[in-house]
Write a protein that holds these residues in place. Sequence first.
Motif, short mmCIF file in Angstrom:
data_model
loop_
_atom_site.label_atom_id
_atom_site.label_comp_id
_atom_site.label_asym_id
_atom_site.label_seq_id
_atom_site.Cartn_x
_atom_site.Cartn_y
_atom_site.Cartn_z
N MET A 67 14.56 -3.37 -3.19
CA MET A 67 13.65 -4.33 -2.57
C MET A 67 12.28 -3.69 -2.34
SD MET A 67 13.25 -7.42 -1.54
CE MET A 67 14.89 -8.10 -1.32
N GLU A 68 12.26 -2.42 -1.99
CA GLU A 68 11.00 -1.71 -1.79
C GLU A 68 10.25 -1.59 -3.11
OE1 GLU A 68 7.74 0.20 -0.36
OE2 GLU A 68 9.26 -0.96 0.72
N ASP A 69 10.99 -1.34 -4.22
CA ASP A 69 10.37 -1.29 -5.55
C ASP A 69 9.70 -2.62 -5.88
OD1 ASP A 69 11.30 1.27 -5.83
OD2 ASP A 69 13.00 0.74 -7.12
N VAL A 70 10.41 -3.71 -5.57
CA VAL A 70 9.88 -5.05 -5.84
C VAL A 70 8.64 -5.29 -4.99
CG1 VAL A 70 10.36 -7.52 -5.69
CG2 VAL A 70 12.16 -5.97 -6.47
N ARG A 71 8.71 -4.92 -3.71
CA ARG A 71 7.59 -5.13 -2.79
C ARG A 71 6.34 -4.39 -3.27
NH1 ARG A 71 4.55 -3.17 0.96
NH2 ARG A 71 5.39 -1.07 0.63
N GLN A 72 6.53 -3.15 -3.70
CA GLN A 72 5.40 -2.35 -4.15
C GLN A 72 4.79 -2.91 -5.43
OE1 GLN A 72 4.26 0.28 -2.18
NE2 GLN A 72 2.47 0.02 -3.53
N TYR A 73 5.66 -3.35 -6.34
CA TYR A 73 5.17 -3.92 -7.61
C TYR A 73 4.37 -5.20 -7.34
CZ TYR A 73 5.03 -5.50 -12.44
OH TYR A 73 4.60 -5.89 -13.69
N ILE A 74 4.88 -6.03 -6.45
CA ILE A 74 4.19 -7.28 -6.09
C ILE A 74 2.81 -6.99 -5.51
CG2 ILE A 74 4.22 -9.15 -4.36
CD1 ILE A 74 7.23 -9.42 -4.91
N LYS A 75 2.77 -5.97 -4.66
CA LYS A 75 1.51 -5.59 -4.02
C LYS A 75 0.50 -5.07 -5.04
CE LYS A 75 -0.31 -2.58 -0.37
NZ LYS A 75 0.04 -1.54 0.63
N ASP A 76 0.98 -4.28 -6.00
CA ASP A 76 0.10 -3.63 -6.98
C ASP A 76 -0.36 -4.55 -8.11
OD1 ASP A 76 0.38 -1.36 -5.48
OD2 ASP A 76 1.88 -0.43 -6.81
N HIS A 77 0.38 -5.63 -8.36
CA HIS A 77 0.10 -6.43 -9.57
C HIS A 77 -0.25 -7.90 -9.26
CE1 HIS A 77 2.29 -2.93 -11.16
NE2 HIS A 77 1.62 -3.15 -12.28
N ASP A 78 -0.63 -8.18 -8.05
CA ASP A 78 -1.11 -9.52 -7.69
C ASP A 78 -0.09 -10.60 -8.05
OD1 ASP A 78 -2.93 -11.35 -6.68
OD2 ASP A 78 -3.85 -11.71 -8.64
N ILE A 79 1.16 -10.39 -7.63
CA ILE A 79 2.23 -11.35 -7.88
C ILE A 79 2.28 -12.34 -6.71
CG2 ILE A 79 4.71 -11.64 -8.26
CD1 ILE A 79 3.27 -10.12 -10.49
N THR A 80 2.47 -13.60 -7.04
CA THR A 80 2.47 -14.62 -5.98
C THR A 80 3.86 -15.18 -5.66
OG1 THR A 80 2.05 -16.35 -7.63
CG2 THR A 80 0.13 -15.37 -6.53
N THR A 81 4.83 -14.95 -6.56
CA THR A 81 6.14 -15.57 -6.39
C THR A 81 7.26 -14.62 -6.82
OG1 THR A 81 5.11 -17.68 -6.98
CG2 THR A 81 7.51 -17.63 -6.90
N ALA A 82 8.33 -14.59 -6.03
CA ALA A 82 9.55 -13.85 -6.39
C ALA A 82 10.67 -14.86 -6.58
CB ALA A 82 9.91 -12.84 -5.31
#
Length: 403
Positions: A67-82
């Motif tokens: 979950m932390e990997d997902v959170r960091q990727y979302i933060k770094d790549h301007d992701i809006t939806t999981a």
Amino acid sequence: MIEKKDVALERAVLIGVITKEQDEAKSKEYLDELEFLTFTAGGYAVKRFTQKMDMPNPKTFIGTGKMEDVRQYIKDHDITTAIFDDELSAAQERNISKILEVKVLDRTNLILDIFAQRAQTSYARTQVELAQCEYLLPRLRGMWTHLERQKGGIGMRGPGETEIETDRRIVRDKIALLKERIKTIDRQMAVQRGNRGKMVRVALVGYTNVGKSTLMNVISKSDVFAENKLFATLDTTVRKVVIQNLPFLLSDTVGFIRKLPTQLVDSFKSTLDEVREADLLLHVVDISHPNFEEHIASVEKILGEIKSGDKPTIMVFNKIDAYQAEPIDDDDLETERTERHYTLEEWKSTWMSKVGNNALFISALNKQNLEDFKKRVYDEVREIHVTRFPYNQFLYPDYEDEL
């Protein structure tokens, strides 16, 4: 991966698990389908995350490290939806939203969103709205966390509880209203079906995006909406079709899918009455899909749930023009020949032995083998028709006699 064609598409990450019941190959296929669902809904899958585990985490679906990997990727790549491949509980959705701080959807929510986009008639919109309300009801609590007090007890019951109960009552009233509205429309549709008399009814069924609407257009010479996206057809379309001089009714129904949300099955039960009341089912299959046999099993499971599994059925294997067997390297002695390497002729012999004369292989798009298809449908409809109207048997000779 589906190619990104529009910069305005919503950027999303897809998340799934690999378990004992869902191995790596199956998980990949489910995520492929989830990506297509995301594209259909107007999103673009930027990256996938999977994790091997015995069962999904009851709090966050996946483990804290992943979950932390997902959170960091979302933060770094301007992701809006999981988007998660399985249905999340209300608690899981709430916990994940707090961690990721982006919009969190599960497979059910995504399918409901697509249905909401695709619904054209008031009846379809009512059915989708009912499914959305039933999905929303147990999840209302998470929407009022900003109003809840941290402590309970006397004097500490904040407005959050009141708002939640008010909303629950509103949603329950809405559900009751929608169900009554659907009952009214059902009665009207039952009258319409009754007015069709005893004409033989044939229904197209199958997994979503297998070419049912394309086949409907070719056979009935009509213009039913068809598109290379999931759930292009939501509203049941009924057309009068004549093969040679034999008339019958042909209906195109909503496509099925694995993990179809319970709310949708319940809401669309009346739409599926066309299937229940059909005399003959044409089960359309996309033979070019590598896992079409799983699709067949999923459709048969849902047909069983709506008590239509024992109806006379013809298996119509469509898209033979797109079928390609996976090549096998003759020099590689370790490569095991599996079903992926079957030629079309081998699939034909396999399925002909399974269902006998009830298997057809066509291309609706390129109109390949449609004469065989028409003859087989004519023979089946004629048999049902003359059983119902014995005095008409001389009006409809064997198909070959008319050629």
